[in-house]
Write a protein that holds these residues in place. Structure first.
Motif, PDB file in Angstrom:
ATOM      1  N   ALA A   5      40.485  33.236  -4.319  1.00 13.48           N
ATOM      2  CA  ALA A   5      39.506  33.896  -5.184  1.00 13.48           C
ATOM      3  C   ALA A   5      40.193  34.692  -6.287  1.00 13.48           C
ATOM      4  CB  ALA A   5      38.617  34.821  -4.359  1.00 13.48           C
ATOM      5  N   GLY A   6      39.648  34.595  -7.485  1.00 17.92           N
ATOM      6  CA  GLY A   6      40.188  35.338  -8.616  1.00 17.92           C
ATOM      7  C   GLY A   6      41.155  34.553  -9.456  1.00 17.92           C
ATOM      8  N   GLY A  80      31.456  30.910  -6.345  1.00 19.24           N
ATOM      9  CA  GLY A  80      30.680  29.679  -6.254  1.00 19.24           C
ATOM     10  C   GLY A  80      29.256  29.829  -5.800  1.00 19.24           C
ATOM     11  N   SER A  81      28.814  31.057  -5.435  1.00 20.08           N
ATOM     12  CA  SER A  81      27.437  31.268  -4.981  1.00 20.08           C
ATOM     13  C   SER A  81      27.126  30.328  -3.818  1.00 20.08           C
ATOM     14  CB  SER A  81      26.469  31.075  -6.152  1.00 20.08           C
ATOM     15  OG  SER A  81      25.149  31.391  -5.804  1.00 20.08           O
ATOM     16  N   SER A  82      25.920  29.742  -3.795  1.00 24.64           N
ATOM     17  CA  SER A  82      25.518  28.919  -2.650  1.00 24.64           C
ATOM     18  C   SER A  82      26.378  27.668  -2.504  1.00 24.64           C
ATOM     19  CB  SER A  82      24.045  28.541  -2.766  1.00 24.64           C
ATOM     20  OG  SER A  82      23.749  28.004  -4.023  1.00 24.64           O
ATOM     21  N   TYR A  83      27.003  27.204  -3.590  1.00 24.48           N
ATOM     22  CA  TYR A  83      27.946  26.084  -3.466  1.00 24.48           C
ATOM     23  C   TYR A  83      29.087  26.445  -2.518  1.00 24.48           C
ATOM     24  CZ  TYR A  83      32.211  23.538  -4.549  1.00 24.48           C
ATOM     25  OH  TYR A  83      33.397  22.854  -4.440  1.00 24.48           O
ATOM     26  N   SER A  84      29.682  27.619  -2.715  1.00 21.65           N
ATOM     27  CA  SER A  84      30.795  28.044  -1.868  1.00 21.65           C
ATOM     28  C   SER A  84      30.341  28.322  -0.441  1.00 21.65           C
ATOM     29  CB  SER A  84      31.459  29.296  -2.448  1.00 21.65           C
ATOM     30  OG  SER A  84      32.092  28.998  -3.677  1.00 21.65           O
ATOM     31  N   TYR A  85      29.138  28.900  -0.288  1.00 26.88           N
ATOM     32  CA  TYR A  85      28.634  29.199   1.051  1.00 26.88           C
ATOM     33  C   TYR A  85      28.405  27.905   1.831  1.00 26.88           C
ATOM     34  CZ  TYR A  85      27.516  33.478  -1.528  1.00 26.88           C
ATOM     35  OH  TYR A  85      27.570  34.592  -2.325  1.00 26.88           O
ATOM     36  N   THR A  86      27.882  26.885   1.139  1.00 26.63           N
ATOM     37  CA  THR A  86      27.668  25.603   1.795  1.00 26.63           C
ATOM     38  C   THR A  86      28.992  24.925   2.112  1.00 26.63           C
ATOM     39  OG1 THR A  86      25.596  25.359   0.554  1.00 26.63           O
ATOM     40  CG2 THR A  86      26.453  23.390   1.607  1.00 26.63           C
ATOM     41  N   TYR A  87      29.959  25.032   1.201  1.00 25.07           N
ATOM     42  CA  TYR A  87      31.286  24.452   1.417  1.00 25.07           C
ATOM     43  C   TYR A  87      31.931  25.054   2.666  1.00 25.07           C
ATOM     44  CZ  TYR A  87      35.460  22.007  -0.359  1.00 25.07           C
ATOM     45  OH  TYR A  87      36.507  21.135  -0.528  1.00 25.07           O
ATOM     46  N   ILE A 222      14.904  33.001  -9.845  1.00 25.00           N
ATOM     47  CA  ILE A 222      16.164  32.344  -9.521  1.00 25.00           C
ATOM     48  C   ILE A 222      17.383  33.170  -9.890  1.00 25.00           C
ATOM     49  CG2 ILE A 222      15.139  30.080  -9.816  1.00 25.00           C
ATOM     50  CD1 ILE A 222      16.729  29.874 -12.446  1.00 25.00           C
ATOM     51  N   GLY A 223      17.229  34.162 -10.740  1.00 24.09           N
ATOM     52  CA  GLY A 223      18.407  34.851 -11.250  1.00 24.09           C
ATOM     53  C   GLY A 223      19.149  35.728 -10.270  1.00 24.09           C
ATOM     54  N   PHE A 224      18.493  36.126  -9.137  1.00 25.23           N
ATOM     55  CA  PHE A 224      19.168  37.090  -8.275  1.00 25.23           C
ATOM     56  C   PHE A 224      20.502  36.572  -7.750  1.00 25.23           C
ATOM     57  CE2 PHE A 224      16.815  34.770  -4.939  1.00 25.23           C
ATOM     58  CZ  PHE A 224      17.811  34.602  -3.991  1.00 25.23           C
ATOM     59  N   ASP A 225      20.632  35.254  -7.621  1.00 29.55           N
ATOM     60  CA  ASP A 225      21.894  34.727  -7.109  1.00 29.55           C
ATOM     61  C   ASP A 225      23.001  34.751  -8.155  1.00 29.55           C
ATOM     62  OD1 ASP A 225      20.513  32.771  -8.528  1.00 29.55           O
ATOM     63  OD2 ASP A 225      21.455  31.126  -7.447  1.00 29.55           O
ATOM     64  N   ALA A 226      22.673  35.128  -9.403  1.00 28.91           N
ATOM     65  CA  ALA A 226      23.714  35.238 -10.421  1.00 28.91           C
ATOM     66  C   ALA A 226      24.726  36.316 -10.053  1.00 28.91           C
ATOM     67  CB  ALA A 226      23.097  35.543 -11.792  1.00 28.91           C
ATOM     68  N   ALA A 227      24.271  37.373  -9.362  1.00 29.92           N
ATOM     69  CA  ALA A 227      25.208  38.421  -8.938  1.00 29.92           C
ATOM     70  C   ALA A 227      26.269  37.856  -8.007  1.00 29.92           C
ATOM     71  CB  ALA A 227      24.453  39.561  -8.257  1.00 29.92           C
ATOM     72  N   SER A 228      25.879  36.883  -7.163  1.00 27.10           N
ATOM     73  CA  SER A 228      26.847  36.326  -6.208  1.00 27.10           C
ATOM     74  C   SER A 228      27.913  35.488  -6.900  1.00 27.10           C
ATOM     75  CB  SER A 228      26.127  35.491  -5.150  1.00 27.10           C
ATOM     76  OG  SER A 228      25.529  34.345  -5.720  1.00 27.10           O
ATOM     77  N   THR A 229      27.657  35.055  -8.145  1.00 30.90           N
ATOM     78  CA  THR A 229      28.685  34.307  -8.875  1.00 30.90           C
ATOM     79  C   THR A 229      29.746  35.227  -9.457  1.00 30.90           C
ATOM     80  OG1 THR A 229      27.538  34.363 -11.017  1.00 30.90           O
ATOM     81  CG2 THR A 229      26.953  32.575  -9.502  1.00 30.90           C
ATOM     82  N   ALA A 230      29.525  36.544  -9.360  1.00 28.95           N
ATOM     83  CA  ALA A 230      30.499  37.517  -9.878  1.00 28.95           C
ATOM     84  C   ALA A 230      31.418  38.030  -8.782  1.00 28.95           C
ATOM     85  CB  ALA A 230      29.756  38.684 -10.537  1.00 28.95           C
ATOM     86  N   GLY A 231      31.456  37.338  -7.641  1.00 30.19           N
ATOM     87  CA  GLY A 231      32.234  37.814  -6.503  1.00 30.19           C
ATOM     88  C   GLY A 231      33.705  38.009  -6.794  1.00 30.19           C
ATOM     89  N   GLU A 232      34.261  37.226  -7.705  1.00 34.08           N
ATOM     90  CA  GLU A 232      35.687  37.321  -7.992  1.00 34.08           C
ATOM     91  C   GLU A 232      36.001  38.301  -9.119  1.00 34.08           C
ATOM     92  OE1 GLU A 232      37.472  33.420  -8.315  1.00 34.08           O
ATOM     93  OE2 GLU A 232      36.080  32.616  -6.826  1.00 34.08           O
ATOM     94  N   GLU A 233      34.961  38.894  -9.704  1.00 34.78           N
ATOM     95  CA  GLU A 233      35.168  39.884 -10.760  1.00 34.78           C
ATOM     96  C   GLU A 233      34.576  41.235 -10.370  1.00 34.78           C
ATOM     97  OE1 GLU A 233      34.766  37.525 -14.838  1.00 34.78           O
ATOM     98  OE2 GLU A 233      33.755  36.510 -13.181  1.00 34.78           O
ATOM     99  N   ALA A 234      34.173  41.376  -9.104  1.00 33.91           N
ATOM    100  CA  ALA A 234      33.650  42.643  -8.580  1.00 33.91           C
ATOM    101  C   ALA A 234      34.797  43.457  -7.988  1.00 33.91           C
ATOM    102  CB  ALA A 234      32.590  42.387  -7.526  1.00 33.91           C
ATOM    103  N   LYS A 235      34.718  44.781  -8.134  1.00 32.01           N
ATOM    104  CA  LYS A 235      35.768  45.651  -7.597  1.00 32.01           C
ATOM    105  C   LYS A 235      35.751  45.665  -6.071  1.00 32.01           C
ATOM    106  CE  LYS A 235      35.496  48.746 -11.629  1.00 32.01           C
ATOM    107  NZ  LYS A 235      35.121  50.113 -12.080  1.00 32.01           N
ATOM    108  N   ASN A 236      34.552  45.734  -5.483  1.00 29.91           N
ATOM    109  CA  ASN A 236      34.409  45.774  -4.030  1.00 29.91           C
ATOM    110  C   ASN A 236      33.277  44.823  -3.636  1.00 29.91           C
ATOM    111  OD1 ASN A 236      34.145  46.351  -1.317  1.00 29.91           O
ATOM    112  ND2 ASN A 236      34.270  48.561  -1.577  1.00 29.91           N
ATOM    113  N   GLY A 314      26.818  32.759 -14.806  1.00 29.56           N
ATOM    114  CA  GLY A 314      26.854  32.218 -13.453  1.00 29.56           C
ATOM    115  C   GLY A 314      27.225  30.750 -13.431  1.00 29.56           C
ATOM    116  N   GLN A 315      26.697  29.983 -14.371  1.00 34.48           N
ATOM    117  CA  GLN A 315      27.006  28.548 -14.421  1.00 34.48           C
ATOM    118  C   GLN A 315      28.500  28.302 -14.605  1.00 34.48           C
ATOM    119  OE1 GLN A 315      24.968  25.016 -14.794  1.00 34.48           O
ATOM    120  NE2 GLN A 315      26.840  25.346 -13.661  1.00 34.48           N
ATOM    121  N   THR A 316      29.127  29.047 -15.502  1.00 38.21           N
ATOM    122  CA  THR A 316      30.556  28.837 -15.756  1.00 38.21           C
ATOM    123  C   THR A 316      31.400  29.206 -14.539  1.00 38.21           C
ATOM    124  OG1 THR A 316      30.783  31.053 -16.752  1.00 38.21           O
ATOM    125  CG2 THR A 316      30.280  29.230 -18.232  1.00 38.21           C
ATOM    126  N   ARG A 317      30.974  30.228 -13.779  1.00 35.66           N
ATOM    127  CA  ARG A 317      31.753  30.636 -12.595  1.00 35.66           C
ATOM    128  C   ARG A 317      31.581  29.646 -11.448  1.00 35.66           C
ATOM    129  NH1 ARG A 317      32.559  33.371 -17.065  1.00 35.66           N
ATOM    130  NH2 ARG A 317      33.807  35.266 -16.743  1.00 35.66           N
TER     131      ARG A 317
END
Length: 477
Positions: A5-6, A80-87, A222-236, A314-317
């Motif tokens: 990640a990152g 990856g949001s739900s893509y990564s969770y499913t993976y 649908i937008g709420f999952d956009a926050a999960s695409t920022a997982g690699e740019e979040a401090k915590n 979110g799409q780009t991440r």
């Protein structure tokens, strides 16, 4: 996945700069405004005055899935949001299907929302007796050649994302504040013309109409999952992602219901049939003040721009995560050394979305987005159940309430809303899935990093838990 990640496909790093405020605003920015500003004219004729019930039904379905997202985001804090969770749970094949649905969800929803912004640009100048020529303000099939305002909004958002994630997040936070003020301003004005008689009969199309409208307005959540695409740019990310997702859902649902009640209270439900940019038209009819409609329209364009900005982010991440796994070309995972963002991937996505927004009508976009989103959300609910059963020892910073009832209901509500979408939408979805299968077996499977592993390497990596620090996946071609 957590170990890598990152990093991009070129080894360069994303910048961790987001706290809980920025993450919440990304989620609100990607969600609030889409349905209210854009598709009331398409959904009120289905549900009648009970449109606020449709928003509540869709909000409950989204909340159930949001809780599953929050649990997975705390465990797998990647882009990856739900893509990564499913993976991480169901394997590469199902992850590809989910990721392909997310491409439909994010890219198409950006185009749909941009089309709505173009409508508000027209309404804002129409109050002064002006009008943009139809050939540059409407898509083909609706009297025009190209929706130029929609394309401009997408391209401006693309430029801002290229400049940097931190700058984009602060601009988005400011715009979200403006968005909330604009919607509350509409409510204040609309309630001055409130007529309780407009809610009789409450369900002129019956419960089936309310359900059909709920399926359509789910697009608004649908937008709420956009926050999960920022997982690699979040401090915590383990702490802040679950909080941001749940806080944003509470904010968005409350405002949606309030605005829907105010709008129907001000105008009979039949008035909305075929109406575009309905909120600004209500303001114009109530106040007779073009300047007030202009202020609201400018606020609406800014609000919708924040949806375009955050969803395209979110799409780009997500594409970055998929490229790291080898399922899409590596160019989507290259990080700019100067900007700390996937510049090349952002440019490709931005140009493709701008062209889509310029030539495709809104209605077809909204329904296609909803069905892809619902399928991806259902998979996340399944992923939560899978990991609870098979990896109960994993550390979870947030746990779904009332497990297993919540994820089971979340999955079934997603399937129920999918069933209520029209036959044409299902045909589009099935065609999209067919194209996705061709892309997976034609490119993704042949370039997959997991598929290139030996059996011994795969078994060695598989024994590591998410809490461990594995050496990482070999960088196979």
């Amino acid at each position: 996945m957590v170990h890598e990640a990152g990093s991009g496909t070129d080894g360069r790093k994303l910048v961790r700069s987001f706290g809980v405020l920025q993450l919440t605003m990304i989620s609100v920015g990607a969600t609030l405004g889409t349905g209210i500003f854009v598709i009331l004219g398409d959904s009120v004729p289905l549900a009648g005055p009970a449109i606020f019930i449709s928003f509540i039904i869709a909000g409950i379905a989204a909340l159930l899935s949001a809780m599953s997202y929050a649990e997975m985001a705390g465990m797998v804090p990647v882009s990856g949001s739900s893509y990564s969770y499913t993976y991480a749970t169901l394997g590469e094949g199902m992850a590809w299907i989910c990721g392909w649905c997310l491409v439909l969800e994010y890219a198409v929803s950006v185009a749909a929302v941009a089309v709505g912004a173009g409508q508000y640009v027209n309404e804002s100048v129409a109050g002064f007796g002006w009008a943009l020529p139809a050939f540059i303000s409407q898509p083909p099939g609706e009297g025009g050649l190209l929706n130029l305002p929609a394309m401009v909004i997408v391209l401006l958002s693309m430029v801002l994302l290229v400049r940097g994630a931190k700058e984009s997040a602060w601009v988005n936070t400011a715009i979200v504040m403006v968005k909330i003020v604009v919607l509350l301003f509409f409510c204040v004005v609309a309630f001055t013309a409130f007529n309780a008689g407009n809610f009789t009969p409450l369900m002129p199309m019956g419960a089936a109409g309310v359900s059909a409208a709920a399926s359509r307005v789910f697009f608004s959540y649908i937008g709420f999952d956009a926050a999960s695409t920022a997982g690699e740019e979040a401090k915590n990310p383990q702490r802040d992602l679950p909080r941001a997702i749940l806080i944003s859902m509470a904010i968005v649902t409350s405002i949606y219901v309030l605005v829907a009640v105010a709008a129907v209270g001000a105008r009979q439900w039949t008035w909305f049939d075929g109406t575009q940019a309905s909120l600004v038209k209500i303001l114009l009819e109530i106040t007779n003040q073009p300047w007030m409609a202009l202020v609201f329209s400018v606020g609406a364009v800014l609000a919708i721009t924040s949806v375009v900005l955050t969803v395209m982010y979110g799409q780009t991440r997500i594409l970055l995560s998929m490229s790291r796994d080898g399922l899409v070309p590596k160019i989507f995972g290259r990080i700019s050394e100067k900007r700390g963002t996937p510049v090349a991937g952002t440019l490709i996505v931005g140009i493709a979305v701008a062209l889509t927004a310029g030539v495709v009508p809104l209605g077809a976009l909204a329904d296609a987005t909803s069905i892809g989103t619902l399928f991806a959300f259902a998979l996340v609910n399944v992923a939560v159940i899978y990991l609870r059963r098979n990896r109960p020892e994993l550390k979870r910073s947030y746990m779904v309430l009332f497990y297993p009832i919540t994820p089971i209901l979340g999955a079934f509500m997603c399937l129920y809303l999918m069933i209520n979408l029209g036959g044409r939408t299902w045909l589009v979805f099935l065609a999209w899935m067919l194209v996705g299968m061709v892309a997976y077996f034609g490119y993704g499977r042949r370039h997959s990093r997991v598929a290139a592993l030996s059996q011994a390497d795969y078994e060695m990596l598989s024994v590591h838990g998410l809490e461990s620090e594995p050496a990482g996946l070999p960088n196979t071609p």
